[in-house]
Design a protein around this motif. Structure first.
Motif, short mmCIF file in Angstrom:
data_model
loop_
_atom_site.label_atom_id
_atom_site.label_comp_id
_atom_site.label_asym_id
_atom_site.label_seq_id
_atom_site.Cartn_x
_atom_site.Cartn_y
_atom_site.Cartn_z
N ASN A 4 -12.24 13.04 -6.92
CA ASN A 4 -11.24 13.74 -6.10
C ASN A 4 -11.73 15.07 -5.56
OD1 ASN A 4 -9.21 11.72 -6.53
ND2 ASN A 4 -8.97 12.55 -8.61
N HIS A 5 -12.99 15.38 -5.77
CA HIS A 5 -13.55 16.65 -5.31
C HIS A 5 -13.91 16.60 -3.82
CE1 HIS A 5 -13.59 18.09 -9.35
NE2 HIS A 5 -14.42 19.09 -9.11
N TYR A 21 -8.20 26.43 -0.11
CA TYR A 21 -7.63 25.10 0.08
C TYR A 21 -7.78 24.21 -1.14
CZ TYR A 21 -7.23 26.47 4.93
OH TYR A 21 -6.89 27.14 6.09
N THR A 22 -8.85 24.43 -1.92
CA THR A 22 -9.04 23.61 -3.12
C THR A 22 -10.01 24.30 -4.08
OG1 THR A 22 -9.75 21.47 -3.99
CG2 THR A 22 -10.93 22.29 -2.07
N ASN A 23 -9.74 24.14 -5.37
CA ASN A 23 -10.69 24.59 -6.39
C ASN A 23 -11.59 23.45 -6.84
OD1 ASN A 23 -9.96 27.37 -6.69
ND2 ASN A 23 -8.08 26.71 -7.73
N ASP A 24 -11.27 22.26 -6.38
CA ASP A 24 -12.06 21.08 -6.76
C ASP A 24 -13.07 20.78 -5.66
OD1 ASP A 24 -10.57 20.81 -9.10
OD2 ASP A 24 -9.07 19.57 -8.09
N TYR A 25 -14.20 21.45 -5.74
CA TYR A 25 -15.24 21.24 -4.74
C TYR A 25 -16.59 21.15 -5.46
CZ TYR A 25 -16.67 26.06 -5.45
OH TYR A 25 -17.12 27.23 -6.02
N LYS A 47 -13.80 12.89 -0.11
CA LYS A 47 -13.65 14.06 0.75
C LYS A 47 -15.02 14.72 0.92
CE LYS A 47 -8.97 14.92 -0.95
NZ LYS A 47 -8.11 15.87 -1.70
N LYS A 51 -12.04 27.80 -1.27
CA LYS A 51 -11.13 27.93 -2.42
C LYS A 51 -9.70 28.28 -2.01
CE LYS A 51 -12.70 30.01 -6.15
NZ LYS A 51 -12.50 28.97 -7.19
N THR A 55 -9.94 18.75 3.43
CA THR A 55 -9.37 18.73 2.09
C THR A 55 -8.21 17.74 1.99
OG1 THR A 55 -8.02 20.67 2.69
CG2 THR A 55 -10.04 21.06 1.43
N SER A 56 -7.65 17.38 3.13
CA SER A 56 -6.53 16.41 3.11
C SER A 56 -6.94 15.06 3.70
CB SER A 56 -5.35 16.98 3.90
OG SER A 56 -5.73 17.26 5.23
#
Length: 305
Positions: A31-32, A52-56, A84, A50, A301-302
Motif C-alpha cells: 500500500n506504499h 499526502y502520505t507517510n507510507d512511501y 502507487k 508527507k 497517492t489516490s
C-alpha cells in the motif's frame, strides 16, 4: 518478478537495481507510494510527499534518463499497475514532456535547485537562518539588496554558458548524439569570479570551445538566437539549477566573510560548510512548491489517473 535476460541487456545496472528494489518491495509494502528519484532530491520531495502520505518508499535511480528507464521497465509490467508509483525528474534544457500514463512529475523549471534561489526565499533565509529582522535590523535590507544585485550580475555572466550548453542539448536531442561535455555541480573554474562588489566575466565563445575541446560544434547563428531567447527568459527558472544554487551558497559565504570584516552581528544557524546537497536539505522548508507538484501528489497517492 525478476528481470528477463533481454530486459537486463536493454537497461543499465543502475536502472536494473532500482527496478529490482521496487519489484522486491511490492510484496512487503503493497500500500506504499513508491517514489523514484533522480539522485539526491529526496530532501526536497519527501516533506511535500508527507503532506499526502507517510507510507512511501524512496528509490534512487540516478539521473533523469535512469528514472525514465525504470519507468519504461515498470510500465510494461501489467502486474505492477495496481501499486502507487511516483516518478520525479528535472526538465533540464529539454522540451516539456507530453503527458504520460502512469504520470511523471517533471519540474517546470530546469531542476529543483531553481526552486531555492529567488529573492523572496533569500529574504526568508535572512530572517530565519541569520535571525536578521526585516523590520528592526538594517542588515536585512542591506544583504537582501546586495543579493538581488549580484544575482542579476551573475545571470549576465552565465548567460552565454547556459545558452551554449542549451544548444548542445538541442543538438543531442535532435540528432541523437552525445554532447561531448560532462558538467560538474560547480560552474567551470576560471570562467567567472564572484565578489560582494561584482561578478566578473572571464570567457567568451572561443574560450568555451577551448575549455571543452570534445564538445560537439555549436552553430553561431543558433547560439545568437538562443542568447536572445535567454536574455528575455525567467533566468531564475531557466538557467542550470546547480549553478543557481552555487551562487546562493557563494553569496552566503561572502556575506558571512563581509560581516566579519565589518564587525557586523551576523550569525548563520547552520554549522559547517554548505554544498549543493546540504543546501537542498537545510533550505527545503523555504523552497517553492509548484502547484502542479501538489496536484501530482494528490493524483498518485489516490491512484486517480
Amino acid at each position: 518478478m525478476s528481470l528477463s535476460v533481454e530486459e537486463m541487456r536493454n537497461s543499465t545496472t543502475i536502472s536494473v537495481v532500482a527496478y529490482a528494489e521496487f519489484a522486491n518491495s511490492t510484496r512487503a509494502l503493497p500500500n506504499h507510494l513508491f517514489c523514484f528519484f533522480e539522485g539526491k532530491d529526496n530532501p526536497y520531495y519527501v516533506p511535500r510527499i508527507k503532506k499526502y502520505t507517510n507510507d512511501y518508499h524512496p528509490i534512487k535511480c540516478g539521473g533523469r534518463s535512469k528514472v525514465l528507464e525504470v519507468y519504461e521497465l515498470i510500465k510494461n509490467q501489467a502486474v505492477y499497475s495496481r501499486y502507487k508509483k511516483a516518478f520525479f525528474i528535472d526538465r533540464d534544457f529539454n522540451e516539456a514532456m507530453p503527458e504520460q500514463n502512469p504520470p511523471i512529475f517533471e519540474t517546470p523549471c530546469y531542476s529543483i535547485e531553481n526552486l531555492y534561489v529567488s529573492s523572496s526565499i533569500f529574504k526568508e533565509i535572512l530572517s530565519n537562518e541569520f535571525h536578521l529582522s526585516e523590520t528592526t535590523n538594517p542588515l536585512h535590507q542591506k544583504y537582501f539588496d546586495l543579493y538581488q544585485q549580484r544575482q542579476d550580475n551573475f545571470h549576465d555572466a552565465v548567460l552565454l554558458f547556459n545558452a551554449w550548453y542549451s544548444c548542445l542539448i538541442d543538438r543531442r536531442n535532435n540528432e541523437i548524439i552525445q554532447t561531448g561535455v560532462q558538467l560538474a555541480n560547480k560552474f567551470p573554474r576560471g570562467l567567472i569570479s564572484i565578489s560582494m562588489d561584482e561578478v566578473l566575466i572571464n570567457y567568451d565563445f572561443n574560450q568555451l570551445k577551448e575549455k571543452f575541446p570534445s564538445a560537439i560544434e555549436v552553430n553561431e547563428e543558433n547560439l545568437a538566437v538562443k542568447i536572445e531567447e535567454f536574455r528575455n527568459c525567467d533566468k531564475l527558472k531557466t538557467f542550470r539549477g546547480k549553478y543557481e544554487m552555487e551562487f546562493l551558497i557563494k553569496f552566503i559565504e561572502l556575506m558571512i566573510s563581509n560581516a566579519k570584516e565589518n564587525e557586523e552581528d551576523v550569525r548563520f544557524s547552520f554549522d559547517g560548510a554548505l554544498n549543493n546537497e546540504r543546501a537542498i536539505s537545510v533550505f527545503t522548508n523555504y523552497a517553492e512548491t509548484p502547484e502542479i507538484l501538489y496536484n501530482y501528489l494528490e493524483s498518485v497517492t489516490s491512484n486517480k489517473f
